[in-house]
Design an enzyme around this catalytic site. Structure first.
Site, PDB file in Angstrom:
ATOM      1  N   LYS A  72      40.001 -16.262 -26.649  1.00 29.62           N
ATOM      2  CA  LYS A  72      39.081 -15.124 -26.704  1.00 29.62           C
ATOM      3  C   LYS A  72      37.707 -15.604 -27.166  1.00 29.62           C
ATOM      4  CE  LYS A  72      42.501 -11.618 -27.966  1.00 29.62           C
ATOM      5  NZ  LYS A  72      42.817 -10.570 -28.960  1.00 29.62           N
ATOM      6  N   ARG A  73      36.708 -15.392 -26.312  1.00 32.58           N
ATOM      7  CA  ARG A  73      35.328 -15.767 -26.629  1.00 32.58           C
ATOM      8  C   ARG A  73      34.398 -14.612 -26.302  1.00 32.58           C
ATOM      9  NH1 ARG A  73      32.370 -19.300 -24.761  1.00 32.58           N
ATOM     10  NH2 ARG A  73      31.803 -20.366 -26.650  1.00 32.58           N
ATOM     11  N   SER A 112      22.119 -26.547 -27.754  1.00 32.72           N
ATOM     12  CA  SER A 112      23.553 -26.810 -27.775  1.00 32.72           C
ATOM     13  C   SER A 112      23.927 -27.554 -29.053  1.00 32.72           C
ATOM     14  CB  SER A 112      23.935 -27.653 -26.555  1.00 32.72           C
ATOM     15  OG  SER A 112      25.237 -28.144 -26.688  1.00 32.72           O
ATOM     16  N   SER A 113      25.030 -27.169 -29.660  1.00 26.88           N
ATOM     17  CA  SER A 113      25.469 -27.875 -30.871  1.00 26.88           C
ATOM     18  C   SER A 113      25.936 -29.295 -30.538  1.00 26.88           C
ATOM     19  CB  SER A 113      26.580 -27.099 -31.581  1.00 26.88           C
ATOM     20  OG  SER A 113      27.677 -26.918 -30.720  1.00 26.88           O
ATOM     21  N   GLU A 159      27.838 -13.918 -33.278  1.00 27.90           N
ATOM     22  CA  GLU A 159      27.443 -15.223 -32.728  1.00 27.90           C
ATOM     23  C   GLU A 159      25.921 -15.319 -32.582  1.00 27.90           C
ATOM     24  OE1 GLU A 159      29.116 -17.950 -32.283  1.00 27.90           O
ATOM     25  OE2 GLU A 159      31.133 -17.200 -32.600  1.00 27.90           O
ATOM     26  N   GLU A 172      24.575 -15.930 -36.109  1.00 27.00           N
ATOM     27  CA  GLU A 172      24.901 -17.261 -36.618  1.00 27.00           C
ATOM     28  C   GLU A 172      24.168 -18.368 -35.874  1.00 27.00           C
ATOM     29  OE1 GLU A 172      29.541 -16.378 -37.941  1.00 27.00           O
ATOM     30  OE2 GLU A 172      29.147 -17.818 -36.351  1.00 27.00           O
ATOM     31  N   GLU A 173      24.147 -18.289 -34.553  1.00 21.17           N
ATOM     32  CA  GLU A 173      23.599 -19.387 -33.750  1.00 21.17           C
ATOM     33  C   GLU A 173      22.089 -19.312 -33.551  1.00 21.17           C
ATOM     34  OE1 GLU A 173      25.777 -19.872 -30.103  1.00 21.17           O
ATOM     35  OE2 GLU A 173      27.658 -20.273 -31.166  1.00 21.17           O
ATOM     36  N   LYS A 218      42.022 -23.102 -21.443  1.00 22.95           N
ATOM     37  CA  LYS A 218      41.607 -21.891 -20.733  1.00 22.95           C
ATOM     38  C   LYS A 218      40.797 -20.998 -21.674  1.00 22.95           C
ATOM     39  CE  LYS A 218      45.679 -20.382 -19.487  1.00 22.95           C
ATOM     40  NZ  LYS A 218      46.807 -19.748 -18.787  1.00 22.95           N
ATOM     41  N   ARG A 262      20.169 -26.246 -35.400  1.00 18.36           N
ATOM     42  CA  ARG A 262      20.109 -25.534 -34.118  1.00 18.36           C
ATOM     43  C   ARG A 262      18.785 -24.780 -33.994  1.00 18.36           C
ATOM     44  NH1 ARG A 262      25.379 -22.647 -31.707  1.00 18.36           N
ATOM     45  NH2 ARG A 262      25.348 -24.231 -30.123  1.00 18.36           N
TER      46      ARG A 262
END
Length: 159
Positions: free
Chosen positions: A29-30, A49-50, A76, A79-80, A102, A127
């Site tokens: 799950k994303r 990109s990390s 997200e 945070e990102e 997957k 980042r």
């Protein structure tokens, strides 16, 4: 009750400071978010990109237990990218395999509200965030994460 616990255990894997969650069919799950600066959708926010800081990606990551896909997208983004936004339309769910794993990503449009001066991934891993016009964003995504172009293209078709 014991069966429910086993099912829950099978659908989660522990990771540093988070738990990876999975659908019953084995997809991770994303959630991801396309954060637009204004309702005109002329600019979208990407983050470095990390794993490859010279490349740009759509903010996103794993869904936490008890978290909705929309809530994960908001988390997200904060945070990102250090950005606060209001979740909007669900763009769609995108499935893919990467390294034999997957993944199913729920993608949402978010409307920009404010930028924070400091944020988690900036202080922990350096980042960066950057606003791109749509043409340049698509060009950047094609270089490193071509599947993410589909997110942006689909969101623009469904205005």
């Amino acid at each position: 009750m014991a069966r429910e616990s086993r099912k829950k255990e099978r659908n989660m894997k522990t990771k540093t400071n988070s738990e990876r969650t999975y659908y019953d069919d084995g997809f991770r799950k994303r959630s991801a978010c396309l954060c637009f600066r204004s309702p005109s959708r002329e600019e979208v926010l990407l983050v470095s990109s990390s794993g490859s800081p010279g490349n740009w990606v759509v903010p996103g990551g794993g869904q936490e237990p008890e978290e909705t896909p929309g809530d994960a997208a908001i988390r997200e983004l904060k945070e990102e990218a250090g950005v606060i936004g209001c979740v909007g339309k669900h763009v769609g769910d995108f499935e893919y395999e990467e390294g034999g794993k997957k993944k199913r990503t729920s993608v949402f449009c978010l409307m920009f509200e404010k930028e924070l001066d400091e944020w988690l991934d900036q202080t922990e891993s350096g980042r960066r965030r950057k606003w791109f016009n749509i043409k340049d964003a698509l060009s950047e995504l094609k270089k490193y994460k071509p599947r993410q172009c589909m997110y942006l293209e689909k969101s623009l078709k469904s205005r």
